[in-house]
Enzyme design. Structure first.
Site, PDB file in Angstrom:
ATOM      1  N   LYS A 113       0.821  -1.212   0.000  1.00 20.78           N
ATOM      2  CA  LYS A 113       0.000   0.000   0.000  1.00 20.78           C
ATOM      3  C   LYS A 113       0.859   1.267   0.000  1.00 20.78           C
ATOM      4  CE  LYS A 113      -4.215  -2.127   1.522  1.00 20.78           C
ATOM      5  NZ  LYS A 113      -3.762  -3.528   1.750  1.00 20.78           N
TER       6      LYS A 113
HETATM    7  C1  LIG Z   1      -4.372  -4.583   1.150  1.00 17.43           C
HETATM    8  C2  LIG Z   1      -3.561  -5.823   0.977  1.00 17.43           C
HETATM    9  C3  LIG Z   1      -3.925  -6.814   0.020  1.00 17.43           C
HETATM   10  C4  LIG Z   1      -5.178  -6.720  -0.813  1.00 17.43           C
HETATM   11  O1  LIG Z   1      -5.119  -5.715  -1.789  1.00 17.43           O
HETATM   12  P1  LIG Z   1      -6.451  -5.171  -2.488  1.00 17.43           P
HETATM   13  O2  LIG Z   1      -6.024  -3.991  -3.263  1.00 17.43           O
HETATM   14  O3  LIG Z   1      -7.403  -4.830  -1.370  1.00 17.43           O
HETATM   15  O4  LIG Z   1      -6.975  -6.270  -3.355  1.00 17.43           O
HETATM   16  C5  LIG Z   1      -3.089  -7.916  -0.125  1.00 17.43           C
HETATM   17  N1  LIG Z   1      -1.990  -8.062   0.642  1.00 17.43           N
HETATM   18  C6  LIG Z   1      -1.618  -7.140   1.558  1.00 17.43           C
HETATM   19  C7  LIG Z   1      -0.406  -7.386   2.374  1.00 17.43           C
HETATM   20  C8  LIG Z   1      -2.384  -5.992   1.755  1.00 17.43           C
HETATM   21  O5  LIG Z   1      -2.017  -5.085   2.687  1.00 17.43           O
END
Ligand SMILES: *Cc1c(COP(=O)(O)O)cnc(C)c1O
Length: 470
Positions: A113
């Site tokens: 993120k």
């Molecule tokens: C948020 C997250 C996901 C999922 O991503 P999306 O964009 O919600 O599909 C997968 N792995 C980790 C470690 C995350 O923080």
């Protein structure tokens, strides 16, 4: 480039007009009026670019109301070795010929993120300085989103962050990441309750229109368009890193929850990046797999969400999925509106037997889910065979990616977090502690700063009003 709503009820807006917003006024999600196309000549020129320059080239196709020189400077300020620990920004680790991990977790909170949120912090500061406005970001987190938002917004002028988290329910490392921040514009509110209580408080506060306007409440959740756009960049970067020529086609495997990450892959593909397959991987919370298998999309009540060892993918419905369905339905906003009027009421829709569902293969999607046992087995085999330690979310992606692997086609699995964030599962899989990346060794012993509160929306409002400086 102008942006419209998936539900058809928003006059076209520019990039910076939708930057600070969440849902469109009609409840839909912002989408570009059309997807910018990348020519073969551009693709050739982009292959050798450093990450920050590539980010500028991709983003300027989506954002034409920030002067080019400023956008370039914002990308250069964001994608640095200081923030992402490597010059590559997204290092590619080759496990064996044709099988790669794309490292998206080198940012300050060790999860993917950061790739978008770090840019968002700089974009917010830039746009707010230009307009002289302030914003108070309110959010709820069960882990990765909250810390990523806080590290992106810490110390930024014009921005405060009020982040609610369920007290005692996150991993010790995640807690330490958030609560050790001492910046004056970051407010951690630990709620006596579960994640859903936190989310309910955010909803209650946001639905008080008068309070929301007076306190300039904003959000940075996964439906934010700029986040999706920033994520498009690493699909290009990963493609270039794993291939020798732009004639090759590849598969990406994506650990998925709210469909934000893989939505960016879909957009990269629509822009002309030669992606043959987008492998959507879920954990036990498999609403999306159900759709791709049967055509039925059925959000679950939050009481049916399974708590798993890949908790950042524990979702009841996938908030960005509407963007893909909009494309799948030939951008028929009326139909999207009709389908989501059922979803928003807790109902479902089913596209089985329609020409839309038959055309799904044209979009490159395949899917599958993974279990706790699969995660442990995958973590173990990757460690034994390649000497590489991966986290539980990446393990979900790798497991499902390998199930769909095609001989002769590179498979690029997105690494969405580092193992240190989910130490308990690593101990269960490998019988040892995860490695600590340098700089994080003492994180859990730093002093922590947070406010402990009951799950009471009025009390949270009063707290925000006292500290927002509005
Ligand atoms: C948020 C997250 C996901 C999922 O991503 P999306 O964009 O919600 O599909 C997968 N792995 C980790 C470690 C995350 O923080």
């Amino acid at each position: 480039m102008r942006y419209i709503s998936t539900r058809g009820g928003m006059a076209p807006q520019t990039f910076t007009q939708i930057l600070l917003g969440g849902l469109c006024p009609d409840g839909g999600l912002a989408m570009p009026e059309h997807y910018p196309q990348v020519s073969p000549a551009e693709l050739a020129a982009w292959r050798g670019l450093p990450y920050a320059d590539l980010a500028y080239e991709v983003l300027r196709k989506f954002c034409d109301d920030i002067p080019a020189a400023d956008l370039k400077a914002l990308c250069a300020k964001t994608y640095t070795k200081a923030a992402f620990r490597t010059d590559a920004i997204t290092p590619l680790k080759t496990l064996e010929p044709g099988l790669h991990l794309l490292g998206l977790s080198e940012g300050p909170t060790l999860a993917f993120k950061d790739m978008a949120m770090q840019l968002l912090g700089n974009l917010f500061e830039y746009v707010l300085a230009r307009s002289g406005e302030r914003i108070n970001i309110l959010g709820a987190t069960s882990g990765d989103t909250g810390s990523s938002a806080e590290y992106a917004m810490r110390g930024k002028r014009g921005v405060n962050v009020f982040m609610l988290s369920p007290y005692g329910k996150m991993s010790p490392f995640q807690v330490a990441q958030m609560f050790s921040l001492q910046d004056k514009n970051i407010f951690n509110i630990a709620v006596r309750g579960v994640f859903d209580d936190c989310q309910d408080i955010v909803k209650a506060v946001s639905s008080d229109a008068e309070f929301k306007a007076r306190q300039r409440i904003g959000a940075v959740n996964s439906i934010n368009w700029a986040r999706v756009a920033a994520q498009v960049v690493y699909y290009f970067r990963g493609y270039f890193a794993a291939t020798r020529s732009n004639g090759e086609r590849v598969a990406f495997s994506v650990p998925s929850g709210n469909f934000g990450n893989i939505c960016a892959g879909h957009i990269a593909r629509m822009m002309g990046l030669p992606i043959a397959k987008l492998v959507l991987a879920t954990n036990e919370n498999d609403v999306l797999v159900e759709f791709f298998r049967t055509g039925a999309y059925r959000g679950r009540p939050s009481s049916d969400v399974v708590q798993t060892s890949s908790p950042s993918m524990d979702i009841s419905k996938a908030s960005n999925f509407e963007r893909f369905v909009y494309d799948l339905l030939g951008r028929d906003a009326d139909m999207v509106k009709q389908l989501w009027s059922r979803v928003d009421m807790g109902g479902e829709f089913n596209l089985a037997g329609t020409p839309y569902f038959s055309s799904i293969a044209d979009y490159g999607f395949v899917s599958g889910s993974s279990t706790h046992a699969d995660r442990l087995a995958t973590i173990r085999s990757v460690y034994e065979n390649y000497g590489v330690m991966i986290d539980t979310h990446t393990a979900d992606g790798l497991k499902v990616g390998l199930d769909h692997r095609e001989p002769g086609m590179a498979l690029i699995c997105l690494e969405t977090a580092l193992p240190v964030k989910f130490a308990e599962a690593i101990r269960e899989a490998l019988g040892r502690n995860p490695d600590y990346p340098s700089g994080c060794e003492n994180l859990e012993s730093l002093p922590q700063r947070f406010e402990l509160m009951d799950a009471d929306a009025e009390a949270v409002k009063a707290y925000i009003a006292r500290h927002s400086g509005v």
